[in-house]
Design a protein around this motif. Structure first.
Motif, PDB file in Angstrom:
ATOM      1  N   LEU A   1       0.820  -1.220   0.000  1.00  0.00           N
ATOM      2  CA  LEU A   1       0.000   0.000   0.000  1.00  0.00           C
ATOM      3  C   LEU A   1       0.858   1.276   0.000  1.00  0.00           C
ATOM      4  O   LEU A   1       0.437   2.314  -0.515  1.00  0.00           O
ATOM      5  CB  LEU A   1      -0.911   0.003   1.246  1.00  0.00           C
ATOM      6  CG  LEU A   1      -1.719   1.279   1.502  1.00  0.00           C
ATOM      7  CD1 LEU A   1      -2.753   1.504   0.398  1.00  0.00           C
ATOM      8  CD2 LEU A   1      -2.397   1.223   2.864  1.00  0.00           C
ATOM      9  N   THR A   2       2.044   1.199   0.593  1.00  0.00           N
ATOM     10  CA  THR A   2       2.857   2.410   0.778  1.00  0.00           C
ATOM     11  C   THR A   2       3.130   3.112  -0.557  1.00  0.00           C
ATOM     12  O   THR A   2       2.969   4.327  -0.673  1.00  0.00           O
ATOM     13  CB  THR A   2       4.191   2.054   1.467  1.00  0.00           C
ATOM     14  OG1 THR A   2       3.911   1.211   2.575  1.00  0.00           O
ATOM     15  CG2 THR A   2       4.919   3.292   1.937  1.00  0.00           C
ATOM     16  N   ALA A   3       3.530   2.349  -1.563  1.00  0.00           N
ATOM     17  CA  ALA A   3       3.819   2.966  -2.872  1.00  0.00           C
ATOM     18  C   ALA A   3       2.544   3.569  -3.460  1.00  0.00           C
ATOM     19  O   ALA A   3       2.565   4.662  -4.033  1.00  0.00           O
ATOM     20  CB  ALA A   3       4.425   1.928  -3.813  1.00  0.00           C
ATOM     21  N   ARG A   4       1.409   2.871  -3.275  1.00  0.00           N
ATOM     22  CA  ARG A   4       0.146   3.414  -3.810  1.00  0.00           C
ATOM     23  C   ARG A   4      -0.219   4.711  -3.112  1.00  0.00           C
ATOM     24  O   ARG A   4      -0.704   5.659  -3.730  1.00  0.00           O
ATOM     25  CB  ARG A   4      -0.986   2.400  -3.635  1.00  0.00           C
ATOM     26  CG  ARG A   4      -0.814   1.193  -4.510  1.00  0.00           C
ATOM     27  CD  ARG A   4      -2.090   0.356  -4.573  1.00  0.00           C
ATOM     28  NE  ARG A   4      -1.715  -0.952  -5.022  1.00  0.00           N
ATOM     29  CZ  ARG A   4      -1.563  -2.011  -4.221  1.00  0.00           C
ATOM     30  NH1 ARG A   4      -1.843  -1.919  -2.932  1.00  0.00           N
ATOM     31  NH2 ARG A   4      -1.165  -3.149  -4.697  1.00  0.00           N
ATOM     32  N   SER A   5       0.016   4.746  -1.798  1.00  0.00           N
ATOM     33  CA  SER A   5      -0.265   5.975  -1.043  1.00  0.00           C
ATOM     34  C   SER A   5       0.601   7.114  -1.556  1.00  0.00           C
ATOM     35  O   SER A   5       0.140   8.259  -1.657  1.00  0.00           O
ATOM     36  CB  SER A   5       0.026   5.776   0.444  1.00  0.00           C
ATOM     37  OG  SER A   5      -0.839   4.822   0.988  1.00  0.00           O
ATOM     38  N   MET A   6       1.849   6.799  -1.871  1.00  0.00           N
ATOM     39  CA  MET A   6       2.741   7.869  -2.339  1.00  0.00           C
ATOM     40  C   MET A   6       2.298   8.376  -3.702  1.00  0.00           C
ATOM     41  O   MET A   6       2.284   9.579  -3.962  1.00  0.00           O
ATOM     42  CB  MET A   6       4.188   7.384  -2.359  1.00  0.00           C
ATOM     43  CG  MET A   6       4.652   6.998  -0.975  1.00  0.00           C
ATOM     44  SD  MET A   6       6.423   6.957  -0.764  1.00  0.00           S
ATOM     45  CE  MET A   6       6.781   8.683  -0.422  1.00  0.00           C
ATOM     46  N   VAL A   7       1.892   7.455  -4.568  1.00  0.00           N
ATOM     47  CA  VAL A   7       1.412   7.868  -5.898  1.00  0.00           C
ATOM     48  C   VAL A   7       0.154   8.719  -5.732  1.00  0.00           C
ATOM     49  O   VAL A   7       0.002   9.773  -6.376  1.00  0.00           O
ATOM     50  CB  VAL A   7       1.144   6.638  -6.784  1.00  0.00           C
ATOM     51  CG1 VAL A   7       0.392   7.021  -8.051  1.00  0.00           C
ATOM     52  CG2 VAL A   7       2.467   5.961  -7.130  1.00  0.00           C
TER      53      VAL A   7
END
Ligand SMILES: NC(=O)C1=CN([C@@H]2O[C@H](COP(=O)(O)OP(=O)(O)OC[C@H]3O[C@@H](n4cnc5c(N)ncnc54)[C@H](OP(=O)(O)O)[C@@H]3O)[C@@H](O)[C@H]2O)C=CC1
Ligand SMILES: O=C([O-])CC(=O)C(=O)O
Length: 283
Positions: free
Chosen positions: A263-269
């Motif tokens: 989820l972390t990368a999706r949150s950053m995007v």
């Protein structure tokens, strides 16, 4: 229009963010990455035309190559530096970025448990944005800042995801014993500052909760090593004058790094797209 970004860190999150931003190249252009070698040698000539590429499970050469930049060039050209490296990288390079007027999006929020660093980054003129990372509910906690009495975070991860080279010996033994026994066991109980000291790349979510609440001392952290944890679990309990809240977040780990929730990368995007002006915006 759109914004120009540079990735500080190109591991599991950096590569996933780069891949996902490929679908939004009208709104967000990835100019390049800062890696350990380019940050260690500030001479742009040493980097002439160097590129790097994915190292994840998809295999080398299967994704887009990306230029490696030096820090001065990155700061000069980018609207936003996306940090997805480590708290140490935020400490070492964050101040140069925001003081030059370039915005910074931080994943390694544990660095901001240090109030002096937080003050430097927030002094700008570049803006320091905090990623919601591997959890949710931070909007509600932020809205309740000043009325919260206590926050508990219980994080459950695979033992292998908790092991790292800088781990103190007693913690290493406890986590290793858990892995060998096959039974889940608590391995850490303490403050945000102590959690970040012992697990700098594993428990940034604790700092996120404290930063949203406006007081890191409100947060009590428990970490459980669980050999059967196919998913990383963050159980968050908030008690305050306005109400009591519970969030249970079960994330699949990033295939390239079991310590990091995908989820972390999706949150950053999602955060980057918001900064680029792409809606919808929940405020
Ligand atoms: N807020 C949140 O919810 C979350 C935050 N995080 C944060 O994001 C970070 C990155 O996660 P992830 O991508 O999975 O980690 P990875 O280990 O897969 O990748 C990190 C990359 O950053 C580089 N790096 C680390 N420290 C430095 C430094 N001081 N200077 C230059 N480069 C550096 C690493 O280089 P090298 O390989 O040479 O070490 C590596 O390429 C974590 O360390 C953690 O702090 C992670 C998950 C959730
Ligand atoms: O990815 C996660 O679930 C949490 C994590 O590593 C962190 O907070 O640093």
């Amino acid at each position: 229009m759109g914004i120009d970004v540079v990735l500080l860190g190109y591991g599991a999150i950096g590569q996933a963010v780069h891949r996902m931003l490929g679908a939004h190249d009208g709104e967000v252009r990835v100019l390049g990455v800062l890696d350990r070698a380019s940050l260690a040698d500030p001479d742009p000539a040493a980097l002439t035309a160097r590129t790097t590429g994915p190292t994840g499970p998809a295999g080398p050469g299967s994704g887009p190559r990306v230029p490696v930049l030096d820090l001065a060039t990155a700061i000069e050209r980018a609207d936003l530096v996306i940090e997805c490296a480590s708290p140490a990288a935020v400490r070492a390079h964050g101040p140069a970025i925001t003081s030059a007027g370039t915005d910074l999006l931080v994943a390694s929020l544990g660095a901001l448990a240090d109030g002096r660093l937080r003050a430097v980054l927030e002094a700008g003129p570049g803006r320091c944005h905090y990623s919601t990372g591997a959890i949710g509910g931070l909007d509600l906690i932020r809205a309740s800042a000043g009325t919260i009495n206590a926050i508990e975070l219980r994080t459950r991860k695979l033992p292998a995801a908790l092991l790292h080279p800088g781990l103190p010996g007693a913690l290493r033994s406890a986590i290793t014993r858990t892995a060998e026994s096959g039974t889940a066991a608590p391995v850490f109980s303490g403050s945000v500052a102590d959690a970040i000291r012992d697990f700098p790349s594993n428990i940034n979510v604790a700092a996120a909760l404290g930063l949203a609440a406006g007081d890191l001392d409100l947060v009590a952290v428990d970490i459980i090593a669980d050999p059967a944890a196919a998913m990383t679990r963050h159980e968050i309990t908030v008690r305050g004058e306005g109400g009591n809240y519970r969030f249970g977040i079960e994330n699949f780990p990033d295939p390239a790094n079991p310590a990091t929730s995908a989820l972390t990368a999706r949150s950053m995007v999602s955060g980057v797209l918001r900064l680029a002006g792409c809606g919808p915006h929940f405020i």
